[in-house]
Design a protein around this motif. Structure first.
Motif, PDB file in Angstrom:
ATOM      1  N   ILE A   1      11.660  -2.141  -3.439  1.00  0.00           N
ATOM      2  CA  ILE A   1      12.254  -1.460  -4.166  1.00  0.00           C
ATOM      3  C   ILE A   1      12.966  -0.126  -4.415  1.00  0.00           C
ATOM      4  N   ALA A   2      13.523   0.708  -3.084  1.00  0.00           N
ATOM      5  CA  ALA A   2      14.330   1.479  -2.733  1.00  0.00           C
ATOM      6  C   ALA A   2      16.333   0.244  -2.445  1.00  0.00           C
ATOM      7  N   ASP A   3      16.610   0.756  -2.783  1.00  0.00           N
ATOM      8  CA  ASP A   3      18.141  -0.171  -2.505  1.00  0.00           C
ATOM      9  C   ASP A   3      18.185  -0.434  -1.365  1.00  0.00           C
ATOM     10  N   ALA A   4      18.035   0.939  -0.590  1.00  0.00           N
ATOM     11  CA  ALA A   4      18.779   1.021   0.701  1.00  0.00           C
ATOM     12  C   ALA A   4      17.491  -0.526   1.320  1.00  0.00           C
ATOM     13  N   ASP A   5      16.663  -0.427   1.018  1.00  0.00           N
ATOM     14  CA  ASP A   5      15.712  -1.843   1.656  1.00  0.00           C
ATOM     15  C   ASP A   5      15.999  -2.933   1.475  1.00  0.00           C
ATOM     16  N   LEU A   6      17.017  -3.281   0.103  1.00  0.00           N
ATOM     17  CA  LEU A   6      17.084  -4.506  -0.366  1.00  0.00           C
ATOM     18  C   LEU A   6      17.327  -5.657   0.851  1.00  0.00           C
ATOM     19  N   PRO A   7      17.876  -5.573   2.077  1.00  0.00           N
ATOM     20  CA  PRO A   7      18.356  -6.518   2.698  1.00  0.00           C
ATOM     21  C   PRO A   7      17.088  -7.225   3.874  1.00  0.00           C
ATOM     22  N   ARG A   8      16.194  -6.844   3.208  1.00  0.00           N
ATOM     23  CA  ARG A   8      15.270  -6.664   4.328  1.00  0.00           C
ATOM     24  C   ARG A   8      14.013  -7.553   3.110  1.00  0.00           C
ATOM     25  N   ASN A   9      14.502  -7.886   2.015  1.00  0.00           N
ATOM     26  CA  ASN A   9      13.708  -8.544   1.513  1.00  0.00           C
ATOM     27  C   ASN A   9      13.849 -10.347   1.856  1.00  0.00           C
ATOM     28  N   PHE A  10      13.477 -11.244   1.921  1.00  0.00           N
ATOM     29  CA  PHE A  10      12.596 -12.757   2.381  1.00  0.00           C
ATOM     30  C   PHE A  10      11.463 -13.081   1.664  1.00  0.00           C
ATOM     31  N   ALA A  11      11.437 -14.680   1.774  1.00  0.00           N
ATOM     32  CA  ALA A  11      10.440 -15.161   1.218  1.00  0.00           C
ATOM     33  C   ALA A  11      10.011 -16.349   2.226  1.00  0.00           C
ATOM     34  N   PHE A  12       8.869 -17.242   1.922  1.00  0.00           N
ATOM     35  CA  PHE A  12       8.291 -18.161   3.286  1.00  0.00           C
ATOM     36  C   PHE A  12       7.489 -18.600   2.717  1.00  0.00           C
ATOM     37  N   LYS A  13       7.378 -20.101   2.953  1.00  0.00           N
ATOM     38  CA  LYS A  13       6.400 -20.997   2.964  1.00  0.00           C
ATOM     39  C   LYS A  13       5.335 -20.822   3.005  1.00  0.00           C
ATOM     40  N   CYS A  14       4.068 -21.685   2.556  1.00  0.00           N
ATOM     41  CA  CYS A  14       2.228 -21.498   2.563  1.00  0.00           C
ATOM     42  C   CYS A  14       1.885 -22.411   1.591  1.00  0.00           C
TER      43      CYS A  14
ATOM     44  N   PRO B   1       0.603  -1.243  -0.095  1.00  0.00           N
ATOM     45  CA  PRO B   1       0.477   0.339  -0.308  1.00  0.00           C
ATOM     46  C   PRO B   1       0.723   1.074   0.176  1.00  0.00           C
ATOM     47  N   ASP B   2       1.820   1.250   0.908  1.00  0.00           N
ATOM     48  CA  ASP B   2       3.327   2.361   0.315  1.00  0.00           C
ATOM     49  C   ASP B   2       3.835   2.842  -0.744  1.00  0.00           C
ATOM     50  N   LEU B   3       3.864   1.751  -1.473  1.00  0.00           N
ATOM     51  CA  LEU B   3       4.336   1.370  -3.079  1.00  0.00           C
ATOM     52  C   LEU B   3       5.929   1.176  -2.679  1.00  0.00           C
ATOM     53  N   SER B   4       6.588   0.676  -1.383  1.00  0.00           N
ATOM     54  CA  SER B   4       7.509   0.604  -0.876  1.00  0.00           C
ATOM     55  C   SER B   4       7.639  -0.576  -1.930  1.00  0.00           C
ATOM     56  N   GLY B   5       7.240  -1.529  -2.170  1.00  0.00           N
ATOM     57  CA  GLY B   5       7.720  -3.466  -2.179  1.00  0.00           C
ATOM     58  C   GLY B   5       6.431  -3.581  -3.144  1.00  0.00           C
ATOM     59  N   PHE B   6       7.068  -4.965  -3.211  1.00  0.00           N
ATOM     60  CA  PHE B   6       5.362  -6.354  -3.624  1.00  0.00           C
ATOM     61  C   PHE B   6       5.821  -7.209  -3.554  1.00  0.00           C
ATOM     62  N   CYS B   7       4.839  -7.781  -3.311  1.00  0.00           N
ATOM     63  CA  CYS B   7       5.052  -9.902  -2.763  1.00  0.00           C
ATOM     64  C   CYS B   7       4.971 -10.967  -4.226  1.00  0.00           C
ATOM     65  N   ILE B   8       5.413 -11.636  -4.578  1.00  0.00           N
ATOM     66  CA  ILE B   8       5.583 -12.496  -5.742  1.00  0.00           C
ATOM     67  C   ILE B   8       4.945 -13.621  -5.303  1.00  0.00           C
ATOM     68  N   GLY B   9       3.689 -14.292  -5.348  1.00  0.00           N
ATOM     69  CA  GLY B   9       3.610 -15.927  -4.879  1.00  0.00           C
ATOM     70  C   GLY B   9       3.917 -16.577  -6.508  1.00  0.00           C
ATOM     71  N   SER B  10       4.009 -17.439  -6.189  1.00  0.00           N
ATOM     72  CA  SER B  10       4.964 -19.223  -6.922  1.00  0.00           C
ATOM     73  C   SER B  10       3.542 -19.969  -7.160  1.00  0.00           C
ATOM     74  N   VAL B  11       3.797 -20.875  -7.811  1.00  0.00           N
ATOM     75  CA  VAL B  11       3.508 -22.128  -8.092  1.00  0.00           C
ATOM     76  C   VAL B  11       4.000 -23.475  -7.471  1.00  0.00           C
ATOM     77  N   GLU B  12       4.897 -22.611  -6.813  1.00  0.00           N
ATOM     78  CA  GLU B  12       5.927 -24.002  -5.340  1.00  0.00           C
ATOM     79  C   GLU B  12       5.597 -23.558  -4.044  1.00  0.00           C
ATOM     80  N   GLY B  13       4.433 -22.673  -4.346  1.00  0.00           N
ATOM     81  CA  GLY B  13       3.835 -22.542  -2.518  1.00  0.00           C
ATOM     82  C   GLY B  13       4.678 -21.439  -1.715  1.00  0.00           C
ATOM     83  N   ARG B  14       5.151 -20.489  -2.562  1.00  0.00           N
ATOM     84  CA  ARG B  14       6.263 -19.632  -1.597  1.00  0.00           C
ATOM     85  C   ARG B  14       5.893 -17.881  -1.893  1.00  0.00           C
TER      86      ARG B  14
END
Length: 131
Positions: free
Chosen positions: A81-94, A62-75
């Motif tokens: 988006i900002a370079d300074a925030d890239l270390p905060r990227n992560f993924a999880f299983k669901c 909602p704040d336009l700072s990033g996005f979520c991606i869902g895949s066919v593998e259940g993740r």
């Protein structure tokens, strides 16, 4: 009528989202393109999905700072988006059943949606919603 513009993508488009002036497009071969709609001449950021398999869904924060991606593998991957925030990227299983077994049943993440406060939900091929 005529379209206002046409953008050529590197491959087939599997998912996209638009919020405010940001557009995120996920294509075949795991390409992810982030566009500023005020400058469509080239992507603001172009990368490969951190997920190993085909992208199925995309949703912009909602704040336009990033996005979520869902895949066919259940993740789901959380991408900033900002370079300074890239270390905060992560993924999880669901969207998995029998997750503790050697052969869990894995289902695609079919949809992602954000509440304006920032919380989000996923829906999967297993018929479940996760909040």
């Amino acid at each position: 009528g005529q379209p206002l513009g046409v953008l050529q993508m590197p491959d087939r488009v599997y998912a996209m989202d638009v919020r405010g002036s940001v557009m995120v497009v996920a294509t075949a071969e795991r390409h992810v393109l982030v566009y500023d709609l005020c400058n469509l001449a080239q992507p603001f950021r172009q990368k490969f999905s951190p997920l190993k398999y085909q992208t199925r869904s995309v949703a912009i924060f909602p704040d336009l700072s990033g996005f979520c991606i869902g895949s066919v593998e259940g993740r789901v991957a959380i991408e900033h988006i900002a370079d300074a925030d890239l270390p905060r990227n992560f993924a999880f299983k669901c969207h998995r059943q029998n997750a503790d077994s050697k052969q869990p049943e894995v289902y695609a993440v079919n949809s992602l949606a954000f509440h304006p406060a920032g919380t989000f939900a996923t829906s999967g091929g297993d018929g479940a919603f996760n909040f």
